[in-house]
Enzyme design. Structure first.
Site: not given
Ligand code: TTP
Length: 393
Positions: A135, A308, A83-84, A78, A8-9
């Site tokens: 991490g 070209h 965030g994750t 989402q 979703a990022g």
């Molecule tokens: P990130 O690489 O931290 O975030 P991003 O993919 O949006 O990239 P950027 O930092 O360049 O903006 O994300 C880690 C993984 O989690 C990635 O697979 C995307 C996913 N993610 C979500 O699904 N939802 C979220 O809210 C965030 C932050 C990340």
């Protein structure tokens, strides 16, 4: 086991390539980045895929559909990318037992995903030279005992790779407090899980987090290296195709073309006459690479033309780009330093002596444009004849 894929990022560090597509759908060899991870999960026996989508969701939805390779697919939305942990929370209503979580923008080695999915509560790690950007995982007596984000003084060299198997109970622990950077982080959920459960560390042989444009080149270098030579397209007898070259059905390679593998020429691409393709290069669907053009170690997305007298090295070109005759890319600094690129307003070293340019969709360069190493051209940018471009635009 149900497998949650985070896709979703917004992929802000990958702009302009993610201006109109989600990062997980960027091309890596013969499929989108996220499909490599999904395929590994399916091969490892996933019972259901729960794909978390948000930014540019439609592209992910239409690629996977309701079933993917016989495995049911559910899309969890989402609403905003907070965030994750928040992403997994969006998926939690579809989960009903232990579940795995994988990042949709990471490449994992497929065998290790199989090990991970059969290891009970588990967390995938990889050994890295400088753990302070990751991490960092502590392990004692074969179980994970600690996780600390980007420490100044890393306790071990084991980095967290964002691949986990969680016990069902973890669904109750997804409401974590906001972190210092204003996100809800899955690592805070992991910290709770390792207090209550034995979590097995699974060491990956290989892993790549694809966050910035040069990491898209690295992803392609990895996956193109695994190609087996296959010439299904229309290849001239007067071409010279060496090593692991794939020319898909519907692609054309004309006379005088030299291709040194690994290289993938996708369906509808037209190459030549008299072109030179080398290094790990992907020519996307419907691309055109013409007379006296050299392309080295680059990703050229669908429907882009370099017709070209051009050189393109160590670069990523988006869709529907057109390079005017004589456009040249510099990919090496004469002071020998690594090439730098501006990512979210900051100059960042690519860690590569050789890196060319990043070109957004729809860019058109005029004849004899010269593009300096590390330049980023945003979607739709234009240059003038004979221009030397040394700054992003
Ligand atoms: P990130 O690489 O931290 O975030 P991003 O993919 O949006 O990239 P950027 O930092 O360049 O903006 O994300 C880690 C993984 O989690 C990635 O697979 C995307 C996913 N993610 C979500 O699904 N939802 C979220 O809210 C965030 C932050 C990340």
């Amino acid at each position: 086991m149900q497998v949650v894929i985070l896709a979703a990022g917004q992929g802000t560090r990958m702009r302009p390539l993610t201006e109109s597509r989600p990062k997980p759908m960027l091309p890596v060899a013969d499929r989108p980045l996220v499909a490599h991870t999904v395929d590994a999960a399916v091969d490892a026996g996933a019972s259901e895929l729960v794909i978390v989508v948000g930014y540019e969701a439609e592209a992910v939805r239409s690629y996977f559909g309701e079933q993917y390779r016989g495995v049911p697919v559910t899309f969890a939305v989402q609403q905003s990318q907070q965030g994750t942990a928040d992403a997994v929370r969006a998926a939690s209503e579809y989960l009903d037992g232990p579940f795995a979580v994988l990042n949709g923008d990471n490449l994992y080695d497929p065998e290790s995903i199989e090990t991970l999915l059969s290891s009970g509560p588990a967390l995938a790690t990889v050994r890295v030279a400088d753990p302070s950007n990751y991490g960092v995982i502590s392990v004692e007596d074969g179980r994970v005992t600690g996780i600390v984000e980007k420490p100044d003084d890393p306790p071990t060299d084991r980095a967290n790779t964002g691949a986990y198997v969680f016990p069902a109970k973890a669904r109750e622990w997804l409401d974590v407090p906001e972190s210092e950077r204003g996100e809800y982080e899955i690592t805070d959920v992991v910290a709770r899980v390792i207090e209550a459960f034995d979590v097995t560390p699974v060491e990956l042989d290989r892993w790549l987090d694809v966050g910035r444009p040069w990491e898209l080149l690295e992803a392609n270098e990895w996956k193109l290296a695994g190609l087996e030579r296959r010439l299904d397209g229309d290849v001239s007898d007067e071409g010279d195709l060496r090593g692991s070259v794939v020319v898909e059905d519907g692609a054309t390679v004309e006379s005088g073309v030299v291709i040194e593998g690994p290289a993938l020429i996708r369906s509808g691409a037209e190459v030549g006459p008299n072109a030179y393709i080398r290094g790990a290069t992907l020519l996307g669907e419907g691309t055109h690479v013409g007379q006296s053009v050299e392309i080295k170690n680059s990703v050229i997305m669908a429907e882009t033309s370099v017709p070209h007298l051009s050189y393109v090295g160590d670069s990523v070109l988006g869709r529907q780009v057109n390079f005017g005759a004589g456009t040249k890319v510099a990919n090496l600094r004469h002071d020998g330093e690594d090439v730098r690129v501006t990512v979210k307003g900051e100059r960042v070293s690519t860690g590569r002596r050789k890196f060319g340019v990043v070109v957004g969709d729809g860019v058109k360069t005029a004849i004899n444009t010269s593009l300096n190493a590390g330049v980023v051209l945003s979607e739709g940018a234009r240059t003038t004849p004979g221009e030397s471009v040394t700054r992003d635009r």
